[in-house]
Design a protein around this motif. Structure first.
Motif, short mmCIF file in Angstrom:
data_model
loop_
_atom_site.label_atom_id
_atom_site.label_comp_id
_atom_site.label_asym_id
_atom_site.label_seq_id
_atom_site.Cartn_x
_atom_site.Cartn_y
_atom_site.Cartn_z
N GLY A 43 0.81 -1.22 0.00
CA GLY A 43 0.00 0.00 0.00
C GLY A 43 0.84 1.26 0.00
O GLY A 43 0.30 2.37 -0.01
N THR A 44 2.17 1.14 -0.01
CA THR A 44 3.08 2.29 -0.02
C THR A 44 3.60 2.50 -1.43
O THR A 44 4.13 1.57 -2.04
CB THR A 44 4.26 2.05 0.94
N ASP A 45 3.46 3.73 -1.94
CA ASP A 45 3.89 4.03 -3.31
C ASP A 45 5.18 4.84 -3.30
O ASP A 45 5.17 6.05 -3.22
CB ASP A 45 2.79 4.80 -4.05
N HIS A 46 6.32 4.13 -3.39
CA HIS A 46 7.62 4.80 -3.47
C HIS A 46 7.86 5.41 -4.85
O HIS A 46 8.81 6.16 -5.02
CB HIS A 46 8.75 3.81 -3.15
N GLY A 47 7.01 5.11 -5.80
CA GLY A 47 7.18 5.63 -7.15
C GLY A 47 6.37 6.88 -7.45
O GLY A 47 6.44 7.41 -8.55
N ALA A 48 5.62 7.38 -6.48
CA ALA A 48 4.72 8.52 -6.72
C ALA A 48 5.46 9.73 -7.29
O ALA A 48 4.96 10.38 -8.21
CB ALA A 48 3.99 8.90 -5.44
N ALA A 49 6.63 10.03 -6.78
CA ALA A 49 7.38 11.21 -7.25
C ALA A 49 7.90 11.04 -8.68
O ALA A 49 8.22 12.02 -9.35
CB ALA A 49 8.55 11.50 -6.31
N PHE A 50 7.97 9.80 -9.15
CA PHE A 50 8.53 9.51 -10.47
C PHE A 50 7.46 9.44 -11.56
O PHE A 50 7.74 9.73 -12.72
CB PHE A 50 9.26 8.16 -10.45
N ARG A 51 6.27 9.05 -11.20
CA ARG A 51 5.23 8.78 -12.20
C ARG A 51 4.92 10.03 -13.03
O ARG A 51 4.67 11.09 -12.49
CB ARG A 51 3.96 8.27 -11.52
N GLY A 52 4.97 9.84 -14.35
CA GLY A 52 4.63 10.92 -15.27
C GLY A 52 5.67 12.02 -15.40
O GLY A 52 5.41 13.04 -16.01
#
Length: 134
Positions: A43-52
């Motif tokens: 449930g933790t998104d370590h990729g949020a800063a990278f997406r898009g």
């Protein structure tokens, strides 16, 4: 990091959905595949800063410098516990290649599933160079 109770069906759905989805920088590449696995399991998104934020290899490298720890290996080391590839269990992240030209996949027993231009491809455990507990 602990896994959510429904991690197994979530992992299965993620793999099934990606089976024939081709590689795409910034939306379905190996770094975001690894982040998607961790998201499904914890449930933790370590990729949020990278997406898009990128759409090619140069942009991915810049994103790793800006939002990560400079390389894909050091970025995953920042968030996850590194383990010996031989100890990887189902759902753990694994890598083929090296820290600069490696690819992140998910352990599913004796095989790891990695993003490719044709969709997911499998690589056997002896080819894994690194692993992280997810």
């Amino acid at each position: 990091m602990s896994r959510v109770a429904t991690w197994e069906p979530r992992l299965h759905a993620l793999i099934t959905g990606a089976m024939h989805r081709p590689f795409a920088w910034g939306s379905h590449d190996c770094a975001l595949w690894g982040a998607d696995i961790v998201l499904a399991l914890t449930g933790t998104d370590h990729g949020a800063a990278f997406r898009g934020t990128y759409d090619d290899a140069a942009g991915a490298a810049a994103a790793l410098r800006t939002h990560g720890a400079g390389t894909i290996t050091r970025t995953f080391d920042r968030h996850l516990e590194r383990i010996t590839p031989g100890l990887a269990q189902r759902g753990d992240l694994v890598m083929i290649g090296n820290g600069r030209a490696g690819s992140i996949g998910v352990c599913m027993g004796a095989l790891g599933w990695f993003v490719s231009d044709e969709g997911l491809i499998s690589k056997p455990r002896p080819e894994w160079s690194r692993a992280w507990r997810a």
